[in-house]
Design an enzyme around this catalytic site. Structure first.
Site, PDB file in Angstrom:
ATOM      1  CD  GLU A   1      48.102  64.498  29.389  1.00 54.59           C
ATOM      2  OE1 GLU A   1      47.464  65.454  28.886  1.00 54.59           O
ATOM      3  OE2 GLU A   1      47.622  63.770  30.265  1.00 54.59           O
TER       4      GLU A   1
ATOM      5  CD  GLU B   1      45.293  59.774  31.538  1.00 54.84           C
ATOM      6  OE1 GLU B   1      46.189  60.071  32.359  1.00 54.84           O
ATOM      7  OE2 GLU B   1      45.495  59.032  30.559  1.00 54.84           O
TER       8      GLU B   1
HETATM    9  C1  1HE Z   1      52.533  70.463  40.222  1.00 52.47           C
HETATM   10  C2  1HE Z   1      51.636  70.109  39.208  1.00 52.47           C
HETATM   11  C3  1HE Z   1      51.862  68.881  38.522  1.00 52.47           C
HETATM   12  C4  1HE Z   1      50.992  71.982  40.019  1.00 52.47           C
HETATM   13  N1  1HE Z   1      52.949  68.157  38.895  1.00 52.47           N
HETATM   14  N2  1HE Z   1      53.577  69.711  40.551  1.00 52.47           N
HETATM   15  N3  1HE Z   1      49.561  68.608  34.324  1.00 52.47           N
HETATM   16  C5  1HE Z   1      49.751  69.878  33.887  1.00 52.47           C
HETATM   17  O1  1HE Z   1      50.432  70.120  32.915  1.00 52.47           O
HETATM   18  C6  1HE Z   1      49.109  70.936  34.711  1.00 52.47           C
HETATM   19  C7  1HE Z   1      50.194  71.621  35.525  1.00 52.47           C
HETATM   20  N4  1HE Z   1      49.639  72.550  36.527  1.00 52.47           N
HETATM   21  C8  1HE Z   1      49.158  73.765  36.197  1.00 52.47           C
HETATM   22  O2  1HE Z   1      49.008  74.133  35.032  1.00 52.47           O
HETATM   23  C9  1HE Z   1      48.793  74.677  37.337  1.00 52.47           C
HETATM   24  O3  1HE Z   1      49.475  74.214  38.498  1.00 52.47           O
HETATM   25  C10 1HE Z   1      47.272  74.740  37.640  1.00 52.47           C
HETATM   26  C11 1HE Z   1      46.568  75.517  36.517  1.00 52.47           C
HETATM   27  C12 1HE Z   1      46.651  73.366  37.811  1.00 52.47           C
HETATM   28  C13 1HE Z   1      47.089  75.504  38.980  1.00 52.47           C
HETATM   29  O4  1HE Z   1      47.723  76.763  38.912  1.00 52.47           O
HETATM   30  P1  1HE Z   1      48.056  77.548  40.263  1.00 52.47           P
HETATM   31  O5  1HE Z   1      48.567  78.903  39.884  1.00 52.47           O
HETATM   32  O6  1HE Z   1      46.902  77.488  41.184  1.00 52.47           O
HETATM   33  O7  1HE Z   1      49.214  76.698  41.010  1.00 52.47           O
HETATM   34  P2  1HE Z   1      50.785  76.632  40.661  1.00 52.47           P
HETATM   35  O8  1HE Z   1      51.494  77.802  41.256  1.00 52.47           O
HETATM   36  O9  1HE Z   1      51.034  76.383  39.223  1.00 52.47           O
HETATM   37  O10 1HE Z   1      51.210  75.291  41.416  1.00 52.47           O
HETATM   38  C14 1HE Z   1      51.253  75.209  42.830  1.00 52.47           C
HETATM   39  C15 1HE Z   1      52.284  74.147  43.179  1.00 52.47           C
HETATM   40  O11 1HE Z   1      51.813  72.890  42.662  1.00 52.47           O
HETATM   41  C16 1HE Z   1      53.622  74.379  42.520  1.00 52.47           C
HETATM   42  O12 1HE Z   1      54.600  73.837  43.366  1.00 52.47           O
HETATM   43  P3  1HE Z   1      55.493  74.796  44.345  1.00 52.47           P
HETATM   44  O13 1HE Z   1      56.376  73.832  45.105  1.00 52.47           O
HETATM   45  O14 1HE Z   1      56.223  75.732  43.443  1.00 52.47           O
HETATM   46  O15 1HE Z   1      54.508  75.504  45.236  1.00 52.47           O
HETATM   47  C17 1HE Z   1      53.543  73.556  41.255  1.00 52.47           C
HETATM   48  O16 1HE Z   1      54.816  73.160  40.782  1.00 52.47           O
HETATM   49  C18 1HE Z   1      52.785  72.355  41.779  1.00 52.47           C
HETATM   50  N5  1HE Z   1      52.103  71.639  40.707  1.00 52.47           N
HETATM   51  N6  1HE Z   1      50.680  71.057  39.099  1.00 52.47           N
HETATM   52  C19 1HE Z   1      53.764  68.576  39.874  1.00 52.47           C
HETATM   53  N7  1HE Z   1      51.044  68.448  37.565  1.00 52.47           N
HETATM   54  C20 1HE Z   1      49.630  59.108  33.496  1.00 52.47           C
HETATM   55  S1  1HE Z   1      49.994  60.234  32.345  1.00 52.47           S
HETATM   56  C21 1HE Z   1      49.201  61.692  32.769  1.00 52.47           C
HETATM   57  C22 1HE Z   1      49.936  62.831  32.154  1.00 52.47           C
HETATM   58  C23 1HE Z   1      49.523  64.150  32.744  1.00 52.47           C
HETATM   59  O17 1HE Z   1      48.736  64.249  33.634  1.00 52.47           O
HETATM   60  S2  1HE Z   1      50.303  65.485  32.060  1.00 52.47           S
HETATM   61  C24 1HE Z   1      49.463  66.834  32.711  1.00 52.47           C
HETATM   62  C25 1HE Z   1      50.241  67.450  33.821  1.00 52.47           C
END
Ligand code: 1HE
Length: 266
Positions: free
Chosen positions: A140, A120
């Site tokens: 989402e 976005e």
């Molecule tokens: C996060 C987030 C997040 C990572 N919010 N903390 N977005 C998603 O559904 C995508 C979610 N993220 C992922 O699928 C993956 O993190 C990635 C593919 C982007 C990267 O994977 P990777 O293996 O490099 O990293 P990871 O181990 O998943 O994440 C590293 C840390 O970042 C981990 O935290 P930690 O404290 O355990 O180290 C994750 O929890 C954190 N993290 N992504 C919070 N999105 C206005 S409306 C908009 C609506 C949306 O955007 S919905 C889509 C959300």
């Protein structure tokens, strides 16, 4: 150069900004959370784009680490009730509106995950350069939520309602080349080459007359939404304003006097 000295707005630690002559470079700087956009970051983006110094002519937006942005900070989402969620989405709208309809064009440099709110944000920028590692998704749907940062308005204009619907229904991803073919990016470059390309494009944009960039950012999108008769009229008015500007006249004279570059294929 004196115009490189104007200070940029204060930002949260999740954002880093620097001046490079007439450009401002803004980086999402929360790689430990994959540049997930928390409230502080989104407010910081709004502050940055609404308080840009006058001498900044274009912005380059990129992300630190392996990913441009993992979208909305999902940890914060679990804490909001319905009215707070509406206010939260409106806050995103204000911030991304400040990007799209701000004072200067924005070039984004995309790599890794460009997903959810990250997509976005990218869609609110004017020129998008994708490194080959970039991929796009709207997870989402699979998270049981809906987009809230303007995707319902901006993405159908970029890729069509049907494609956005299908992306959310099935949770599919598009890779950099597919995204390029669909119109999600304007350029695809090799990994690591995005920032240099983004800066090169932003320098070109910054060399345009201010009224040209204004017309492209503020007038063209409005014309595209108008009925054709109003659009043609608005175009004539803008064309007359632009060509009447002394700087435009000088550029035309420079071309006729063979002092300006030709428009050659490159
Ligand atoms: C996060 C987030 C997040 C990572 N919010 N903390 N977005 C998603 O559904 C995508 C979610 N993220 C992922 O699928 C993956 O993190 C990635 C593919 C982007 C990267 O994977 P990777 O293996 O490099 O990293 P990871 O181990 O998943 O994440 C590293 C840390 O970042 C981990 O935290 P930690 O404290 O355990 O180290 C994750 O929890 C954190 N993290 N992504 C919070 N999105 C206005 S409306 C908009 C609506 C949306 O955007 S919905 C889509 C959300």
């Amino acid at each position: 150069m004196s115009h490189a000295a104007a200070p940029l707005p204060d930002l949260p630690s999740s954002l880093r900004a620097e001046r490079q002559d007439v450009l401002a470079l803004l980086r999402l700087a929360r790689p430990q959370k994959r540049n997930a956009l928390d409230d502080g970051t989104v407010r910081g983006i709004e502050a940055f784009f609404t308080q840009l110094p006058e001498d900044v002519k274009a912005v380059v937006l990129s992300g630190e680490g392996e990913h441009f942005s993992a979208g909305l900070d999902l940890a914060e989402l679990t804490r909001r009730d319905i009215s707070e969620s509406i206010e939260h989405s409106r806050m995103w709208h204000r911030a991304f509106e400040a990007v799209e309809f701000g004072r200067v064009p924005v070039v984004s440099v995309l790599h890794g995950a460009v997903v959810g709110g990250g997509l976005e944000l990218a869609a609110a920028t004017h020129v998008r350069v994708a490194e080959r590692s970039a991929y796009y998704a709207l997870p989402e749907g699979s998270r049981g939520i809906y987009v809230g940062g303007g995707a319902s308005v901006r993405l159908p204009r970029l890729i069509g309602t049907s494609r956005m619907m299908e992306m959310m229904l099935t949770g599919r991803t598009y890779d950099a080349d597919e995204g390029h073919a669909l119109g999600l990016s304007h350029y695809v470059v090799e990994p690591g080459a995005g920032l240099a390309k983004g800066i090169e494009l932003a320098q070109r944009i910054a060399a345009n007359e201010a009224h040209t960039n204004f017309a492209l950012m503020h007038v063209l999108p409005r014309i595209a939404e108008q009925d054709p008769a109003s659009g043609y009229l608005m175009e004539s008015l803008m064309a007359a304003i632009a060509s009447g500007d002394p700087q435009a006249q000088k550029r035309l004279q420079d071309f006729l006097a063979k002092r300006a570059p030709k428009t050659l294929r490159r």
